[in-house]
Scaffold this motif. Sequence first.
Motif, PDB file in Angstrom:
ATOM      1  N   LYS A 192       0.842  -1.209   0.000  1.00 16.82           N
ATOM      2  CA  LYS A 192       0.000   0.000   0.000  1.00 16.82           C
ATOM      3  C   LYS A 192       0.870   1.249   0.000  1.00 16.82           C
ATOM      4  O   LYS A 192       0.408   2.339   0.314  1.00 16.82           O
ATOM      5  N   GLY A 222       2.821  -0.509  -3.874  1.00 19.23           N
ATOM      6  CA  GLY A 222       1.578  -0.933  -4.501  1.00 19.23           C
ATOM      7  C   GLY A 222       1.530  -0.440  -5.927  1.00 19.23           C
ATOM      8  O   GLY A 222       1.314  -1.193  -6.867  1.00 19.23           O
ATOM      9  N   GLU A 223       1.723   0.855  -6.086  1.00 18.38           N
ATOM     10  CA  GLU A 223       1.850   1.406  -7.426  1.00 18.38           C
ATOM     11  C   GLU A 223       2.662   2.681  -7.399  1.00 18.38           C
ATOM     12  O   GLU A 223       2.798   3.328  -6.360  1.00 18.38           O
ATOM     13  N   TYR A 224       3.250   3.022  -8.557  1.00 17.74           N
ATOM     14  CA  TYR A 224       3.944   4.295  -8.697  1.00 17.74           C
ATOM     15  C   TYR A 224       2.948   5.298  -9.267  1.00 17.74           C
ATOM     16  O   TYR A 224       2.088   4.935 -10.056  1.00 17.74           O
ATOM     17  N   PHE A 233      -4.308  -3.970  -8.232  1.00 18.52           N
ATOM     18  CA  PHE A 233      -3.687  -3.702  -9.525  1.00 18.52           C
ATOM     19  C   PHE A 233      -2.488  -4.612  -9.750  1.00 18.52           C
ATOM     20  O   PHE A 233      -1.927  -5.154  -8.813  1.00 18.52           O
ATOM     21  N   GLY A 289      -1.791  -1.077 -13.896  1.00 22.60           N
ATOM     22  CA  GLY A 289      -0.679  -2.024 -13.803  1.00 22.60           C
ATOM     23  C   GLY A 289       0.072  -2.010 -12.485  1.00 22.60           C
ATOM     24  O   GLY A 289       1.035  -2.745 -12.329  1.00 22.60           O
ATOM     25  N   GLY A 290      -0.337  -1.158 -11.534  1.00 25.85           N
ATOM     26  CA  GLY A 290       0.390  -1.105 -10.269  1.00 25.85           C
ATOM     27  C   GLY A 290       1.814  -0.637 -10.493  1.00 25.85           C
ATOM     28  O   GLY A 290       2.040   0.476 -10.934  1.00 25.85           O
ATOM     29  N   ARG A 291       2.767  -1.532 -10.230  1.00 29.07           N
ATOM     30  CA  ARG A 291       4.160  -1.111 -10.403  1.00 29.07           C
ATOM     31  C   ARG A 291       4.774  -1.734 -11.651  1.00 29.07           C
ATOM     32  O   ARG A 291       5.978  -1.703 -11.844  1.00 29.07           O
ATOM     33  N   GLY A 292       3.946  -2.344 -12.494  1.00 28.67           N
ATOM     34  CA  GLY A 292       4.472  -3.041 -13.671  1.00 28.67           C
ATOM     35  C   GLY A 292       4.773  -2.092 -14.811  1.00 28.67           C
ATOM     36  O   GLY A 292       4.309  -0.963 -14.850  1.00 28.67           O
TER      37      GLY A 292
END
Lengths: 400, 276
Positions: free
Chosen positions: A195, A247-249, B145, B226-229
């Motif tokens: 997260k 979690g994400e960039y 994601f 894609g989250g961190r992809g």
Amino acid sequence: MRRIGTAFAAAALALATACGGSTPTQPGAPAPGQSGFVPPALQAQRAVGTGEGQVNLVAWAGYVEDGSNDPKVDWVTPFEQETGCQVNTKVAGTSDEMVTLMRTGQYDAVSASGDASLRLIAAGTVAPVNTSLIPNYADVFDGLKSKPWNSVNGVPYGVPHGRGANLLMWRTDTVKPAPDSWSVVFDPNSPYKGKVTAYDSPIYIADAAVYLMATKPDLGIKNPYALDDKQFQAAVDLLKQQKQIIGEYWSDYTKEIQAFKSGDSVVGTTWQVIVNVAKSEQAPVEAVLPKEGATGWSDTWMVAAKAAHPNCAYRWLDWIISPTANAQVAEYFGEAPSNAKACAETADPKHCETFHATDETYFSKVHYWTTPIAQCLDGRTDVTCKDYAKWTRAWTEIKG
Amino acid sequence: MTRVAAFLHRRAGVRLSLLLSAPLAWLGLAYLGALAALFVTAFYSVDTFTGELVRTFTWANFRDLVTGEVYRTIVLRSVGVALAVTVIDLVVAFPMAFAMAKLASPRARRWLVIAVLTPLWASYLVKAYAWRVMLSSGGLLGWGFGLTATVLTLAYLWLPYMILPIYAGLERLPNSMLEAAGDLGARAWRVFRTIVWPLTFPAVIAGSIFTFSLSLGDYIAVKIVGGRGQLIGNVVYDNIGAANNLPFAAAVATVPVVVMLGYLAAVRRTGALENL
């Protein structure tokens, strides 16, 4: 039939290759740096004549508000009424996008951060600015004038817009206790694994370097934008380790706001403007400048070397650092204004206090974005540092 | 004038080349020329500080591309995503197309085609963000994601491009053949295996070219869900948008071109290209 097609294709290919390959090779630019950095010889404007009727700006979201986002937030319409210069804005999401947009030559002025300004100067995309044509420049804080990211050898290339830090934001309902350190986003055993969010740009490597300055002093990092091989590798390793808990960039701010509202992200790096918007949309978030310090920005309004509307551009530069407009933009965006007189104009009398506008000790903990170059910015001459192209490659590798 | 006409009448070859030269030249310049320019740029480099293009021939970009382990990973991941999307779309699209072409009444057929096409009228971004909202933790699906989310979103986005060619292929398949097979005692599966599938295979390939190439080039959906992809498209985008390294971006961009050329060469033998 087939023969004809092939012949034409071959001819077209030969033609294209000829077009592409016939240009003479250019010698490489001189090595940049404090001493070897020679910007292209460009003349600053000598006078401001009548306005051209319009001006095209490249700006960060929230810097040029004409009331279309919020009718109460508008410092563009008064400018248009006063000068007759119709303002057209292109909002850029990243510094890199700004550099690319300015290279097209279709824009007159840009609100460049420190990680873009030197690139724009070196490429001859922007011209020196004649500050005597900008009356309000006199009231700008001395702490912002003639800095390495807005001037070269004492020649100013723009006017300071304001400054702020990249903060640590968290959701108050899930992240307890309130964090005061970046460790919460770098620790592989962080309770918020999956997260955590981080800024999707090569310049984020500097955030890891700032954390290493505090946690691994033996690396000897003095400036997070001047990293030699060993220091750079340490920062990259830290970020690769961090990727496991990300979690994400995020790169565009709407995405981060949405992620924090839905709870997909609960902690991570942010800008004050995102905190303000998220709070106004009832997201339970808070932000802090962690004890290790942070990266930050000190943006500069610059004028394009080949501006089609230079007079309107100069008027805009004067307008955006005028006490009233500068106070409005600083308050809306959530940053410290650059004009000392703006502190008296803010709707919230405590605004300058909140954002430490006159607090140089606070800003001594903030490392303003600067373009990393091969010549070490911290003055070391016995090693070479990693330049921005290498930062970009490393960023691709970190994300994997 | 009449002499010219007579000459052209006698020489069919000259007549043909005169007629075709203008459109072919345009195609050559606009399309192949752009590709060639891209390919040439891949051999240049960039002055890292000013961002100016340095027009001296170098293999460095391709060397970096081949030796960098991360790029291999990303290429394999992108091809994997494109294949997964193609397979999912095939599995979903075939029954739908079959129902449309063989089971629906002619009037219902027209409406069904329109229904398949309607999602194409909505903006790409709106659809991708709708999936983001659905997949986010508080959303309808709440799966989070990542790569799976990317495959799902892309499969949804490109589904019409798979349905339509297969539908067209099934429509051309004579019903009498299916009936003959049934009269000769073939069960449903055998009819499918021996008649439906071989005859619609070119159409399937045609659809797969769409879904495969569109997925291979995508970089927006993966940014949103894609989250961190990251995929090939993101590397190209980062090198143009962020690093302003056009040559390296061009070198990376040749990879999907090569992959697609290989794919097309493989499917050319199936005769699918006549159906496009």
